[in-house]
Every structure is written in C-alpha cells, then in structure tokens.
Design an enzyme around this catalytic site. Structure first.
Site: not given
Ligand code: CTP
Length: 402
Positions: A280, A212-215
C-alpha cells in the site's frame, strides 16, 4: 525446511526383513513435518509391530479390512485412505506384493488401497538378489513404472540371506532424499523469480513524523511464504511492518520510503518473471522534509505534497516477458476502477479487495478477493490470507504455463 512439510504420506509396509527400517522412516517423515498413516500387509506384522508404527506415526495402523479382535469392528475404508494421501510409499515392497500390484490383485487392505489411490505411488523394492534379478520381478517393475508408479531402486550390499548383491531396500535417509528431490524438481514455480512488494511506505514530514497507512503487509508476506514452498526464488521488498519472515529462503529487503521501494524493485525487475505489487504505497510525499521537528505555532498547518513514483505503473511501462500483478482496494465502482488500473498499469491481472466486505482488506487474517483479467472475473470466498495467497499463485502458475 523440508519440501515434505505438511505432506500426507500413506506408507504401505509389506512382509520383508527391511520392514524393521520403517520405524526410522516414519520418524524421518514426522521430523520433516509430514503426516503419516500406515497400512501393513498381514505378513509385515511378523517383522514389525503395528504398535511401534502407530506410536511413531501418532496414527492408527491398518492391516485388514476390519479389526478382527474388535466385535464392533468397523470397515477400514481403503478408498478413503487412498484419497487422503498426497502420495503413497510402499516400503519395503516385496516381490510378492509388487507382482500383485502389477496384476491388479487386491486380496489385502494394502493392495486394495493401492488400487484405489489417485495420488503418486512410490515403491522401494526389497528382496534377495536372485529374486531381484528374476525376469518376473523385472517385469513387475516395468509394468508398475508404465502405470506411472515411481521406483526407488534397491541398493547393493549385504542381504539378510548372507549373500551380497542388489536387492537391499534403499536406506530410510536415501528414501527421504529421493522423495525430497522428486518434490523439489517437480514444484510448479521451480526456477521462477518472483518479486513482491508488501506493507506500507512512510514519507517523512520531519525527523519524527511521517505520512503512512494501516497496511500490515500480511498479504504480501503470505504470498512470499507460499511462493517459496512452490519452488520460486522470492525477493520480498517490505515497507515498515511488525511482521517477521520465518522462512529464510525468502530474500527480505526492508525499505521505508516509496523511493527506496521503487529503487529496490527497479534494480531487480529485469531478471524477474513475476512482479506482485501488494504494497500500500503512499501516493504523495511532502515537497520538503523539515530538518527539525515542526513546532505547533499556528492554528493550522499546510503541507505541500507531491506525487511519489508509481512503482507498478513504471514496471508496466518496462514490461517485457514479466507477468505483472496488482492489487486494488476500492470503496465504490469497484470492478470498473480495478479494470481501469489493470489497463493503465499494463497488468496481467489485478486482485480486488473490497472495503465493503467484512473481514477483507487491512489488519485482518482473512481476505475476500476477486481476480480480474481483461475479460474474466473470478470471485473467491472469504478465506484466510494463507489460502488467498495460494489462489493467487495458482492463477500465476496458469499464466506462466499458458
Ligand atoms: N502502486 C505502486 N506504486 C504506487 C501506488 C500504487 O506500485 N505509488 C501499486 C499498488 O501496490 C497496487 C496498485 O498499484 O498493486 C494499485 O494501487 P492504488 O493505490 O489502489 O492505485 P492508484 O493507481 O494509486 O489509484 P487510486 O489511489 O487513485 O485509487
């Protein structure tokens, strides 16, 4: 939620018996989330006290150029009042005031404010039936409407004189409804369908782990909120986030993986006027998702990854009448990289956030963006994401109206 929420309403109250109804009107505006300031003619004070209206509006009420009872009296600035307002409503509007408005007379604060206002002006006439019918009054209505002022017609009914007929000021609920309909009809994105992606996507590695990512999705959620306020029909396809959507006019579709986001966008794209890809999206996913939790056996672990669908690029290929907006988050060669994405994904414009700018990008409430067209770049200041959302939608409105 009322379309009048946040609107700055300047009420002009003139000297007619219907002035007593302005107490209810002010309450209705406040309940709708509007801000209210009141200007009264000296005659209006005979029918309702400034104290009543200032208590209800939570603002000082103005009725003369200076406050006569105060020896340190300050000049009540009619120009400032006129510029403050999003719209002015003169209710009740007597035959006398309407005639003075039509001829440019400015012998009281209300008339001077009217003459110096730049905002839309509505007027709700209130008078006895013979005055309402008089050619001179009809002429005032005609002239004022030619000036662009908007009349909220009087109703038929019992009049203070005991007579029955036309001239009774529209009821406060009717005035509010008239204004709400006016602002709904005239919203710049009325009838437009906007599809927005927001937040991250998660790609499962095994039943408990993911890529995943920090969005956080803040930017997309703010755009969705601002777009419904401007009259658009909004579908928000959101990846996993902690955000909630407080505006039930937004159709919120929750997804987890890129493929789910792709499917949700794909099935709605044909009918969409504008697609804004603020998500994102994970660019890669594991080739296989382990059925059981992966145990740590070895010193290292390799995962084979494969590309996910590029949602925006796919819609770029399918584009017909739709406007397409992308986002780019870059760390180097920012403008050049963003321009390449703009071309490659067949976009109308791309919003560039630079990770080099403090306060921009993920996990912040502010953002500093540049909007990049094939031949133009517009740089914006660092500002709250709510305002960035409005800037982006202003560009979209221009695109749609071009
Ligand atoms: N995007 C998308 N689907 C993807 C990847 C990106 O819809 N699989 C969208 C994003 O929502 C964003 C834009 O494409 O609006 C740019 O995304 P970005 O990941 O920065 O661009 P890429 O083309 O993936 O380029 P790179 O990762 O190499 O910078």
């Amino acid at each position: 939620m009322s379309v009048l929420k946040g609107k700055k309403v300047l009420m002009g109250v003139t000297g007619g018996i219907a002035a007593y109804k302005t107490a209810s009107l002010v309450r209705l505006f406040i309940r709708a989330g509007a801000q209210v300031r009141v200007v009264m003619t000296p005659a209006a004070k005979e029918f309702i006290t400034p104290l009543t209206l200032s208590t209800l509006s939570k603002n000082e009420v103005y009725s003369s150029f200076t406050d006569e009872e105060d020896e340190n009296a300050q000049w009540n600035n009619h120009v400032e009042l006129g510029l403050w307002a999003d719209f002015m409503l003169i209710a009740p509007a007597t035959a006398n005031t309407l005639s003075k408005m039509a001829s440019g007379n400015s012998d009281n604060l209300l008339l001077a404010t009217y003459l110096s206002s730049k905002c839309p002006v509505f007027f709700a006439p209130a008078m006895d039936l013979d005055m309402y019918k008089h050619p001179s009054t009809k002429n005032s209505f005609k002239i004022l409407q030619e000036y662009g002022n908007i009349m909220i017609p009087a109703g038929d009914g019992e009049l203070a004189s005991g007579l029955h007929g036309e001239g009774r000021m529209a009821e406060p609920e009717g005035i509010l409804k008239f204004l709400e309909e006016h602002y709904t009809e005239n919203l710049p994105l009325k009838g437009r369908k906007i599809l927005i992606t927001a937040g991250p996507t998660y790609e499962a590695i095994d039943p408990v782990r993911f890529i995943g990512n920090h969005s956080t999705g803040k930017m997309g959620y703010e755009i969705a909120r601002a777009a419904v306020k401007l009259g658009a029909e909004v579908s928000l396809i959101s990846g996993p986030t902690h955000l909630s959507m407080d505006d039930d006019r937004v159709d919120l579709i929750k997804v987890t993986s890129t493929h789910e986001m792709y499917e949700a966008v794909s099935s709605r794209f044909k009918d969409t006027d504008v697609f804004i890809a603020s998500a994102a999206v994970a660019d890669y996913k594991p080739v296989t998702v382990a059925g059981e939790k992966i145990k740590k056996d070895d010193q290292s672990l390799s995962l084979e990854l494969t590309r996910t669908e590029d949602i925006l690029a796919s819609m770029g290929e399918r584009k017909e009448h739709q406007k397409l907006i992308g986002f780019a988050l870059e760390t180097n060669n920012e403008v050049e990289n963003a321009r390449n994405k703009l071309k490659r994904k067949n976009l109308d414009f791309i919003v560039l956030n630079s990770l080099n700018d403090k306060g921009a990008g993920f996990k912040t409430d502010t953002n500093k963006v540049s909007i990049i067209y094939p031949n133009i770049i517009k740089d914006f200041e660092l500002k709250p994401k709510t305002e960035v959302a409005r800037d982006i939608l202003t560009e979209i409105i221009e695109l749609l109206n071009a």
